[in-house]
Scaffold this motif. Structure first.
Motif, short mmCIF file in Angstrom:
data_model
loop_
_atom_site.label_atom_id
_atom_site.label_comp_id
_atom_site.label_asym_id
_atom_site.label_seq_id
_atom_site.Cartn_x
_atom_site.Cartn_y
_atom_site.Cartn_z
N VAL A 153 0.95 -1.39 0.16
CA VAL A 153 -0.04 0.34 0.05
C VAL A 153 1.22 1.41 0.24
O VAL A 153 0.55 2.10 -0.90
CB VAL A 153 -0.99 0.20 0.94
CG1 VAL A 153 -1.78 1.28 1.60
CG2 VAL A 153 -1.94 -1.11 1.18
N ALA A 154 2.10 1.51 0.99
CA ALA A 154 2.76 2.24 1.05
C ALA A 154 3.35 2.36 0.16
O ALA A 154 3.26 3.75 -0.63
CB ALA A 154 4.17 1.89 1.91
N ALA A 155 4.42 1.08 -1.28
CA ALA A 155 4.40 1.55 -2.71
C ALA A 155 3.71 2.27 -3.78
O ALA A 155 4.44 2.38 -4.19
CB ALA A 155 5.16 0.14 -2.72
N ALA A 156 2.74 1.65 -3.83
CA ALA A 156 1.78 2.11 -4.70
C ALA A 156 1.47 3.67 -4.31
O ALA A 156 0.60 4.53 -5.72
CB ALA A 156 -0.11 0.88 -4.31
N ALA A 157 1.29 4.22 -2.73
CA ALA A 157 0.70 5.65 -2.56
C ALA A 157 1.88 5.98 -2.51
O ALA A 157 2.01 7.46 -2.36
CB ALA A 157 -0.11 5.84 -1.45
N VAL B 155 5.21 6.42 -0.75
CA VAL B 155 4.92 7.26 1.08
C VAL B 155 5.83 6.10 1.16
O VAL B 155 6.02 4.49 0.54
CB VAL B 155 4.12 7.76 1.73
CG1 VAL B 155 3.27 8.63 0.48
CG2 VAL B 155 3.76 6.51 1.91
N THR B 156 5.96 6.28 2.43
CA THR B 156 7.09 5.05 2.53
C THR B 156 6.21 4.26 3.85
O THR B 156 4.98 5.15 4.16
CB THR B 156 8.35 6.21 3.41
OG1 THR B 156 7.44 6.71 5.03
CG2 THR B 156 8.82 6.73 3.10
N ARG B 157 7.14 3.24 4.53
CA ARG B 157 6.27 1.93 5.12
C ARG B 157 6.58 2.85 6.71
O ARG B 157 5.14 2.65 7.15
CB ARG B 157 7.88 0.87 5.83
CG ARG B 157 7.25 0.23 4.76
CD ARG B 157 8.20 -1.67 4.45
NE ARG B 157 9.05 -1.15 5.33
CZ ARG B 157 10.29 -2.49 5.78
NH1 ARG B 157 9.37 -2.99 5.80
NH2 ARG B 157 11.27 -2.10 6.02
N VAL B 158 7.04 3.99 6.73
CA VAL B 158 6.86 4.72 8.73
C VAL B 158 5.59 5.70 8.43
O VAL B 158 4.56 5.45 9.20
CB VAL B 158 8.40 5.13 8.56
CG1 VAL B 158 7.88 6.51 9.40
CG2 VAL B 158 9.24 4.80 9.29
#
Length: 208
Positions: A46-50, A52-55
């Protein structure tokens, strides 16, 4: 360099950025949930698709269940479900209010049926998500109970149904699984089911 270039971003711009990130995460989470299902969904994806970072996503939602809760809540807010049901409840005539409630549930189910199918199916495959689904269904049944109580006070329930039995019947008939199955069988949209459901529920509520 102009002085304006040295100023930090305004609070309004920061808030807009935070909201934009949230919207992107919810959109990515919704898409991946529908495509992959709950068990295959990962916050990293989800983070990659958006972008943004995992954090960022862990800070925002804490866990996969937290993301699921936010996606479900976002759906209700996009459809303005609470406001719509409240407007139906505000109608003076209990029968008119009941009809409006049924139509609003159909409208809500039609907002994002692919997502709703995933959410409903979680009760069988993801016990940790059961509470989330149960909480929303409990709210829906609480609303139905209020409408049924008004109908009972107006002597609008058929003799075979007390309030508890009426709430159970209306809740089952207007739930997403029943509505989705009926709409699929008839080849119509969920939002178009209101009239059919109201006619069906005339066996519970005296609508004349």
């Amino acid at each position: 360099m102009p002085e304006s270039h040295l100023r930090p971003p305004s609070a309004g711009l920061r808030a807009a950025g935070v909201e934009r990130t949230r919207r992107n995460l919810l959109a990515a989470g919704r898409r991946l949930l529908v495509e992959q299902g709950y068990h295959r969904l990962s916050l990293e994806d989800v983070a990659a698709a958006a972008e943004v970072t995992r954090v960022t996503i862990y800070r925002r939602f804490g866990s996969k269940l937290g993301l699921l809760d936010a996606i479900a809540e976002d759906l209700a807010q996009r459809a303005q479900l609470v406001t719509a049901v409240g407007d139906a409840a505000a109608l003076a005539d209990p029968v008119a209010a009941f009809r409006a409630m049924v139509r609003e549930f159909c409208r809500f189910w039609d907002t994002d049926p692919d997502l709703l199918r995933r959410l409903v199916s979680l009760s069988a495959v993801a016990p940790e998500a059961q509470r989330l689904i149960d909480d929303r269904e409990r709210w829906r049944y609480d609303q139905i109970s209020g409408f049924v109580h008004r109908l009972a006070r107006a002597d609008r329930l058929h003799p075979a149904f007390d309030e508890d039995h009426a709430v159970a019947a209306i809740g089952a008939v207007t739930g997403f699984p029943a509505c989705d199955a009926m709409a699929s069988r008839l080849g119509v949209g969920l939002a178009d089911l209101g009239g059919s459901l109201i006619a069906l529920l005339a066996g519970v509520v005296r609508l004349e």
